[in-house]
Motif scaffolding. Structure first.
Motif, mmCIF file in Angstrom:
data_model
loop_
_atom_site.group_PDB
_atom_site.id
_atom_site.type_symbol
_atom_site.label_atom_id
_atom_site.label_comp_id
_atom_site.label_asym_id
_atom_site.label_seq_id
_atom_site.Cartn_x
_atom_site.Cartn_y
_atom_site.Cartn_z
ATOM 1 N N ALA A 92 29.960 66.726 -27.461
ATOM 2 C CA ALA A 92 28.558 67.025 -27.742
ATOM 3 C C ALA A 92 28.302 68.520 -27.581
ATOM 4 O O ALA A 92 28.905 69.181 -26.727
ATOM 5 C CB ALA A 92 27.657 66.236 -26.795
ATOM 6 N N VAL A 93 27.415 69.046 -28.403
ATOM 7 C CA VAL A 93 27.063 70.462 -28.353
ATOM 8 C C VAL A 93 25.632 70.609 -27.842
ATOM 9 O O VAL A 93 24.851 69.654 -27.845
ATOM 10 C CB VAL A 93 27.213 71.127 -29.737
ATOM 11 N N ASP A 94 25.318 71.816 -27.400
ATOM 12 C CA ASP A 94 24.012 72.089 -26.813
ATOM 13 C C ASP A 94 23.177 72.931 -27.774
ATOM 14 O O ASP A 94 23.415 74.133 -27.918
ATOM 15 C CB ASP A 94 24.193 72.829 -25.484
ATOM 16 N N HIS A 153 36.711 70.383 -22.653
ATOM 17 C CA HIS A 153 35.941 70.176 -23.859
ATOM 18 C C HIS A 153 36.884 70.013 -25.049
ATOM 19 O O HIS A 153 37.841 70.768 -25.200
ATOM 20 C CB HIS A 153 35.024 71.375 -24.127
ATOM 21 N N LYS A 166 23.378 79.137 -29.579
ATOM 22 C CA LYS A 166 22.881 78.195 -30.581
ATOM 23 C C LYS A 166 22.969 78.773 -31.995
ATOM 24 O O LYS A 166 23.125 78.025 -32.965
ATOM 25 C CB LYS A 166 21.449 77.781 -30.270
ATOM 26 N N LYS A 220 20.426 74.141 -27.420
ATOM 27 C CA LYS A 220 19.586 75.109 -26.721
ATOM 28 C C LYS A 220 20.414 76.176 -25.999
ATOM 29 O O LYS A 220 19.857 77.002 -25.278
ATOM 30 C CB LYS A 220 18.697 74.390 -25.704
ATOM 31 N N SER A 221 21.723 76.172 -26.198
ATOM 32 C CA SER A 221 22.569 77.141 -25.512
ATOM 33 C C SER A 221 22.292 78.542 -26.047
ATOM 34 O O SER A 221 21.718 78.716 -27.124
ATOM 35 C CB SER A 221 24.048 76.803 -25.695
ATOM 36 N N TYR A 243 29.252 74.097 -26.381
ATOM 37 C CA TYR A 243 29.360 72.736 -25.862
ATOM 38 C C TYR A 243 28.294 72.440 -24.812
ATOM 39 O O TYR A 243 27.908 73.306 -24.020
ATOM 40 C CB TYR A 243 30.747 72.499 -25.254
ATOM 41 N N LEU A 244 27.843 71.208 -24.799
ATOM 42 C CA LEU A 244 26.901 70.743 -23.789
ATOM 43 C C LEU A 244 27.632 70.617 -22.457
ATOM 44 O O LEU A 244 28.749 70.091 -22.402
ATOM 45 C CB LEU A 244 26.330 69.384 -24.198
ATOM 46 N N LYS A 245 27.016 71.119 -21.408
ATOM 47 C CA LYS A 245 27.634 71.042 -20.082
ATOM 48 C C LYS A 245 27.958 69.592 -19.744
ATOM 49 O O LYS A 245 27.140 68.695 -19.961
ATOM 50 C CB LYS A 245 26.694 71.638 -19.035
ATOM 51 N N SER A 246 29.146 69.367 -19.212
ATOM 52 C CA SER A 246 29.611 67.999 -18.987
ATOM 53 C C SER A 246 30.410 67.900 -17.692
ATOM 54 O O SER A 246 31.004 68.879 -17.233
ATOM 55 C CB SER A 246 30.485 67.549 -20.164
#
Length: 382
Positions: free
Chosen positions: A183-185, A178, A191, A187-188, A170-173
């Protein structure tokens, strides 16, 4: 222990074992399995496919000898499935779990099959899986999407691909918890798992993805609860970054194994993602106190520090990401009927009593970063 004699130089197929009868015996002294059998008979929607001995499957677990797979494979065998572990053979194929009776272990070990190979040898994976023909794949240790392609090519009639992903996608929020639709990241550091989910969806196979948050429990190879237990046993202060009110979430490995069982053959889990963890969230300070309570230690001294004031080199001073990080498991509860068996303190006590409290752990205590922190005066007010 039964084995499939399949190695990369000798790809001779061995006769398959017959489906095994279901067993309701508990593992590790928990009452988990018996209760869940009853719950499925009473409350599962009729549209969900039932997992019983009469619908025994030929199941392949990619991995299965380190942590999650140890508990998952036992539940699968007890439900009558024929289970094969695909590993490089560097670790023992089976090991007796702490608290597991000799009888239960011997019974389990006699039914587990082993397919030895390197999952990065894609031609071998494709040919050996094609020769064996599995109904279901549990991919516990997959990290990259390309590792999945030969599995799918070798098993064109695969009924279900169940993947262990991570909530780390997950994209940091600033808005938590979550949810699976967040939204997902791309570049995590996870990935590869995100790309695997995308690949599975694009291939049109029947897939299910499980996204755990932090996993804990007996035999955990990640320094989660063990990090705290080492310090508590040594009677040392526990260094916690910043304010200590950062909120995180842990899920017990046995509850995770149960979730993996619940998606098997379940039509409602088809092409779906599920967050899996504990029901409640906890602060870093609260986790330190929970570990102390679980292990029977006095309430710990917690020292807060500013990580920006220190240079730890490549060493990690704290086992969790320094941020709020937790996920909703409402979807798993409503769709799968998942009800985590362990609350946090009970689960930590299970881990302590069956592992660290017996003198076993994965990593030796290393207090070098603690000493740097405690030796400096640049501490935040607690």
């Amino acid at each position: 222990m039964a084995r499939l004699v399949v190695v990369q130089q000798q790809q001779q197929r061995q006769p398959s074992l017959s489906p095994l009868p279901s067993s309701l015996s508990d593992f590790n002294g928990t009452r988990l399995h018996t209760q869940l059998q009853c719950k499925r008979r009473v409350s599962q929607p009729k549209v969900a496919l039932q997992v019983t001995a009469s619908s025994a499957k030929k199941i392949l677990i990619m991995g299965g000898t380190r942590f999650i797979g140890l508990f998952l494979s036992r539940l699968l065998v007890k439900e009558g499935h024929q289970v094969t572990l695909f590993t490089r053979g560097k670790a023992p194929i089976t090991q007796q779990l702490p608290g597991e009776s000799d009888k239960d272990y011997t019974d389990f070990a006699s039914k587990i099959l082993h397919l030895k190979g390197d999952r990065k040898d894609y031609e071998f994976v494709k040919s050996s899986l094609s020769a064996e023909g599995f109904d279901v794949v549990y991919d516990i240790n997959g990290r990259e999407a390309e590792e999945v392609v030969p599995i799918l090519e070798g098993l064109p009639k695969l009924e279900q691909y169940i993947y262990c992903s991570s909530a780390g996608v997950y994209l940091k929020s600033d808005q938590l918890p979550h949810f699976e639709t967040d939204a997902v990241d791309p570049k995590s550091r996870h990935k590869g798992k995100l790309e695997t989910e995308t690949l599975l969806e694009s291939k049109g196979v029947n897939w299910t993805s499980i996204r755990p948050v932090y996993i804990y429990g007996p035999l955990n190879y990640n320094p989660v609860e063990e990090w705290f237990f080492h310090r508590l046993k040594a009677g040392r202060p526990i260094p916690v970054p910043n304010s200590g009110i950062q909120i995180t979430q842990l899920g017990h490995v046995k509850d995770l194994a149960t979730a993996f069982i619940k998606v098997l053959g379940n039509e409602k889990a088809s092409k779906e993602v599920f967050n899996i963890s504990g029901e409640k969230y906890v602060t870093f300070d609260g986790l330190a106190k929970a570990c102390a309570k679980a292990g029977g230690f006095p309430e710990p001294e917690i020292v807060h520090y500013n990580p920006k004031e220190f240079d730890f080199g490549k060493k990690k001073a704290f086992p969790f990401r320094d941020q709020h990080f937790f996920a909703s498991i409402d979807k798993a509860k409503s769709v799968l009927g998942l009800k985590p068996e362990f609350d946090l303190v009970e689960g930590l006590a299970d881990s302590y009593n069956l592992d660290f409290g017996r003198g076993t752990f994965r990593k030796e205590a290393d207090f070098s970063t603690d000493d740097i922190i405690l030796g400096k005066s640049l501490l935040l007010q607690s």
